[in-house]
Write an enzyme that holds these catalytic residues in place. Structure first.
Site, PDB file in Angstrom:
ATOM      1  N   ASP A  16       0.872  -1.159   0.000  1.00  0.00           N
ATOM      2  CA  ASP A  16       0.000   0.000   0.000  1.00  0.00           C
ATOM      3  C   ASP A  16       0.924   1.227   0.000  1.00  0.00           C
ATOM      4  O   ASP A  16       2.086   1.106   0.376  1.00  0.00           O
ATOM      5  CB  ASP A  16      -0.825  -0.092   1.299  1.00  0.00           C
ATOM      6  CG  ASP A  16      -1.581   1.149   1.618  1.00  0.00           C
ATOM      7  OD1 ASP A  16      -2.294   1.644   0.738  1.00  0.00           O
ATOM      8  OD2 ASP A  16      -1.476   1.635   2.764  1.00  0.00           O
ATOM      9  N   ASP A  43      -0.034   5.007   1.017  1.00  0.00           N
ATOM     10  CA  ASP A  43      -0.223   5.949   2.128  1.00  0.00           C
ATOM     11  C   ASP A  43      -0.192   5.213   3.456  1.00  0.00           C
ATOM     12  O   ASP A  43      -1.015   4.332   3.700  1.00  0.00           O
ATOM     13  CB  ASP A  43      -1.563   6.676   1.988  1.00  0.00           C
ATOM     14  CG  ASP A  43      -1.595   7.589   0.772  1.00  0.00           C
ATOM     15  OD1 ASP A  43      -0.663   8.388   0.643  1.00  0.00           O
ATOM     16  OD2 ASP A  43      -2.529   7.487  -0.029  1.00  0.00           O
ATOM     17  N   GLY A  82      -7.578   4.385   3.660  1.00  0.00           N
ATOM     18  CA  GLY A  82      -7.635   3.337   2.636  1.00  0.00           C
ATOM     19  C   GLY A  82      -8.798   3.468   1.677  1.00  0.00           C
ATOM     20  O   GLY A  82      -8.801   2.849   0.625  1.00  0.00           O
ATOM     21  N   ARG A 121     -11.066   8.621  -2.798  1.00  0.00           N
ATOM     22  CA  ARG A 121     -11.446  10.009  -2.531  1.00  0.00           C
ATOM     23  C   ARG A 121     -12.961  10.209  -2.484  1.00  0.00           C
ATOM     24  O   ARG A 121     -13.492  10.864  -1.589  1.00  0.00           O
ATOM     25  CB  ARG A 121     -10.825  10.919  -3.587  1.00  0.00           C
ATOM     26  CG  ARG A 121     -10.665  12.348  -3.134  1.00  0.00           C
ATOM     27  CD  ARG A 121     -10.056  13.197  -4.232  1.00  0.00           C
ATOM     28  NE  ARG A 121      -8.836  12.636  -4.764  1.00  0.00           N
ATOM     29  CZ  ARG A 121      -8.277  12.993  -5.921  1.00  0.00           C
ATOM     30  NH1 ARG A 121      -8.832  13.935  -6.663  1.00  0.00           N
ATOM     31  NH2 ARG A 121      -7.160  12.428  -6.341  1.00  0.00           N
ATOM     32  N   SER A 159      -5.245   5.581  -3.917  1.00  0.00           N
ATOM     33  CA  SER A 159      -5.026   6.999  -4.206  1.00  0.00           C
ATOM     34  C   SER A 159      -4.796   7.226  -5.693  1.00  0.00           C
ATOM     35  O   SER A 159      -3.995   6.526  -6.314  1.00  0.00           O
ATOM     36  CB  SER A 159      -3.805   7.493  -3.432  1.00  0.00           C
ATOM     37  OG  SER A 159      -3.437   8.764  -3.896  1.00  0.00           O
ATOM     38  N   ASP A 195      -1.782  -0.484   6.229  1.00  0.00           N
ATOM     39  CA  ASP A 195      -1.963   0.238   7.507  1.00  0.00           C
ATOM     40  C   ASP A 195      -3.437   0.466   7.828  1.00  0.00           C
ATOM     41  O   ASP A 195      -3.736   0.984   8.901  1.00  0.00           O
ATOM     42  CB  ASP A 195      -1.279   1.613   7.456  1.00  0.00           C
ATOM     43  CG  ASP A 195      -1.982   2.556   6.497  1.00  0.00           C
ATOM     44  OD1 ASP A 195      -2.320   2.126   5.376  1.00  0.00           O
ATOM     45  OD2 ASP A 195      -2.222   3.721   6.872  1.00  0.00           O
TER      46      ASP A 195
HETATM   47  P1  B16 Z   1      -6.372  10.450  -3.354  1.00  0.00           P
HETATM   48  P2  B16 Z   1      -3.687   3.999   0.053  1.00  0.00           P
HETATM   49  C1  B16 Z   1      -5.558   5.974   0.104  1.00  0.00           C
HETATM   50  O1  B16 Z   1      -4.312   5.452  -0.295  1.00  0.00           O
HETATM   51  C2  B16 Z   1      -5.473   6.666   1.458  1.00  0.00           C
HETATM   52  O2  B16 Z   1      -5.265   5.726   2.492  1.00  0.00           O
HETATM   53  C3  B16 Z   1      -6.732   7.414   1.740  1.00  0.00           C
HETATM   54  O3  B16 Z   1      -6.654   8.073   2.978  1.00  0.00           O
HETATM   55  C4  B16 Z   1      -6.981   8.414   0.606  1.00  0.00           C
HETATM   56  O4  B16 Z   1      -8.193   9.135   0.836  1.00  0.00           O
HETATM   57  C5  B16 Z   1      -7.070   7.643  -0.703  1.00  0.00           C
HETATM   58  O5  B16 Z   1      -5.874   6.954  -0.900  1.00  0.00           O
HETATM   59  C6  B16 Z   1      -7.394   8.531  -1.890  1.00  0.00           C
HETATM   60  O6  B16 Z   1      -6.318   9.333  -2.219  1.00  0.00           O
HETATM   61  O7  B16 Z   1      -7.268  11.546  -2.892  1.00  0.00           O
HETATM   62  O8  B16 Z   1      -4.919  10.859  -3.448  1.00  0.00           O
HETATM   63  O9  B16 Z   1      -6.867   9.822  -4.638  1.00  0.00           O
HETATM   64  O10 B16 Z   1      -3.595   3.928   1.543  1.00  0.00           O
HETATM   65  O11 B16 Z   1      -4.589   2.956  -0.571  1.00  0.00           O
HETATM   66  O12 B16 Z   1      -2.320   4.065  -0.611  1.00  0.00           O
HETATM   67 MG    MG Z   2      -2.763   3.094   3.451  1.00  0.00          MG
END
Ligand code: B16
Ligand code: MG
Length: 223
Positions: free
Chosen positions: A11, A13, A48, A51, A118, A172
């Site tokens: 992952d 973030d 996780g 958006r 993300s 996480d």
């Molecule tokens: P974005 P991961 C996720 O990434 C984050 O955990 C989550 O908090 C965030 O809102 C989501 O990505 C969307 O991100 O706005 O940049 O498209 O943990 O799956 O790497």
């Molecule tokens: Mg994450």
């Protein structure tokens, strides 16, 4: 059971980069525009999730119903705030030991993948010049359904040409752990205890562990 591990999937973030707080601060700032006090404890629900899902959760907490175009405006605004917050991020903002850990995994002939909810994930790792660490990468630009849907994990396994039960995922977030488990993968959790309680194994840092420890754990775990 003796589980042969052939790939490590990460992952982004909260596992590779410490962007969790930047996502939280962006949602908090956005919430102020509609007079809602978004609290850190509620941010746990968003970890996780992609958006759009995150905004829907936030609006529900705020008791607001908006039109699709109002929502799109807020989604763009949130991303502008987020991108501004991470603009000075460098490779020094990666989590302690993670780069060394992935390099060792690669030299142990494991395949490596990145799977994130993300839309900014691939652009972020390219900007930090760590994209070379991954054999394959998938983010929310390609896989629209965010975690806890298992699709991003199933797809990354397919592109790595490894069966899901030979993959270990590093996560996480509870949403991410659910996604990986639904895909039939093994999960190592790192982070807030409440978020990672459903992982098969937990670690406190990449500094305390070697790829071999993970492989041995799943070989000998009796799971
Ligand atoms: P974005 P991961 C996720 O990434 C984050 O955990 C989550 O908090 C965030 O809102 C989501 O990505 C969307 O991100 O706005 O940049 O498209 O943990 O799956 O790497
Ligand atoms: Mg994450």
């Amino acid at each position: 059971m003796n589980h042969k591990i052939l790939a490590f999937i990460f992952d982004l973030d909260g596992i590779i980069v410490n962007t969790t707080n930047y996502h939280y601060l962006s949602w908090k700032k956005l919430s102020q525009s509609f007079n809602f006090n978004f609290r850190e404890k509620d941010n746990e629900l968003l970890k996780g999730a992609n958006r759009t899902t995150s905004l829907n959760i936030l609006l529900k907490l705020a008791g607001l119903e908006l039109t699709p175009s109002e929502k799109n405006f807020l989604l763009e605004k949130k991303n502008e705030i987020y991108l501004d917050l991470i603009k000075h991020m460098t490779v020094n903002d990666t989590l302690p030991g993670v780069i060394n850990f992935i390099e060792k995994a690669k030299s142990n002939t494991l395949k490596t993948g990145l799977a994130s909810s993300s839309k900014n994930a691939i652009a972020t790792v390219r900007r930090l010049h760590i994209d070379v660490l991954f054999d394959k990468m998938l983010d929310a630009n390609t896989v629209i359904k965010g975690k806890p849907d298992p699709k991003v994990y199933r797809e990354i396994a397919k592109s790595l040409q490894v069966e899901t039960n030979h993959c270990v995922v590093f996560e996480d977030a509870a949403n991410g752990i659910e996604a990986a488990r639904k895909a039939g993968m093994w999960v190592v959790g790192m982070g807030a205890p409440e978020q990672i309680k459903d992982a098969h194994m937990t670690i406190s840092s990449f500094l305390d562990v070697e790829p071999k420890d993970i492989i041995d754990f799943f070989r000998n775990s009796g799971l």
